[in-house]
Design a protein around this motif. Structure first.
Motif, PDB file in Angstrom:
ATOM      1  N   SER A  17      -0.284  50.252 -18.117  1.00 27.69           N
ATOM      2  CA  SER A  17      -0.724  49.224 -19.073  1.00 27.69           C
ATOM      3  C   SER A  17      -2.117  48.744 -18.718  1.00 27.69           C
ATOM      4  CB  SER A  17       0.244  48.047 -19.060  1.00 27.69           C
ATOM      5  OG  SER A  17       1.536  48.457 -19.451  1.00 27.69           O
ATOM      6  N   THR A  19      -5.342  46.025 -19.597  1.00 31.49           N
ATOM      7  CA  THR A  19      -5.774  44.777 -20.212  1.00 31.49           C
ATOM      8  C   THR A  19      -7.262  44.597 -19.946  1.00 31.49           C
ATOM      9  OG1 THR A  19      -5.208  43.506 -18.229  1.00 31.49           O
ATOM     10  CG2 THR A  19      -3.524  43.630 -19.969  1.00 31.49           C
ATOM     11  N   GLY A  20      -7.937  43.955 -20.874  1.00 36.05           N
ATOM     12  CA  GLY A  20      -9.359  43.687 -20.697  1.00 36.05           C
ATOM     13  C   GLY A  20     -10.232  44.731 -21.340  1.00 36.05           C
ATOM     14  N   GLY A  51      -3.131  45.437 -24.547  1.00 30.77           N
ATOM     15  CA  GLY A  51      -3.986  44.385 -24.004  1.00 30.77           C
ATOM     16  C   GLY A  51      -5.436  44.780 -23.842  1.00 30.77           C
ATOM     17  N   LEU A  52      -5.790  45.948 -24.346  1.00 31.82           N
ATOM     18  CA  LEU A  52      -7.169  46.430 -24.203  1.00 31.82           C
ATOM     19  C   LEU A  52      -8.014  45.881 -25.344  1.00 31.82           C
ATOM     20  CD1 LEU A  52      -8.766  48.314 -22.295  1.00 31.82           C
ATOM     21  CD2 LEU A  52      -8.434  50.110 -23.991  1.00 31.82           C
TER      22      LEU A  52
END
Length: 121
Positions: A17, A19-20, A51-52
């Protein structure tokens, strides 16, 4: 914004997963994580993009190389749950035709053809 990478390796396929932001500064740690998974024999990967927030050309190149490395080892890399913005970037560069991108992690785990992300008009 930095890139967060979380790996759930006790499943098959492994879920990675993000994120960012996946960009020139943050792509190397992702490449290293995926390389370590492949080296450990974990070649069936789902990359959760929910979450990207951003992905540049370096990030795209990292995903393409990871896909190729998985395929060379008899595995696969599937993308899951991209935001509208990230899905558009993937569509513009032709990646939606290169390897499967699914609407959710669960759909990617099952390779549910009805849940593929398709390029919009």
């Amino acid at each position: 914004m930095d890139l967060g990478i979380t790996t759930v390796a006790d499943t098959d396929p492994v879920v990675v997963s993000l994120t960012g932001e996946l960009d020139i500064a943050s792509a190397p740690p992702l490449a290293e994580r995926i390389r370590s998974l492949i080296d450990a024999g974990r070649t069936r990967l789902v990359v959760d993009l929910a979450g990207l927030a951003f992905c540049d050309s370096t990030g795209i190149g990292t995903l393409v190389r990871a896909n190729n490395d998985c395929l060379l080892q008899g595995g696969y890399l599937r993308l899951a749950a991209p935001s509208r913005h990230v899905a558009r970037v993937l569509a513009v560069v032709g990646l939606l035709d290169t390897f499967p991108t699914y609407q959710s992690v669960e759909a990617a785990r099952r390779a549910d053809a009805d849940a593929l992300v398709v390029a919009g008009p």
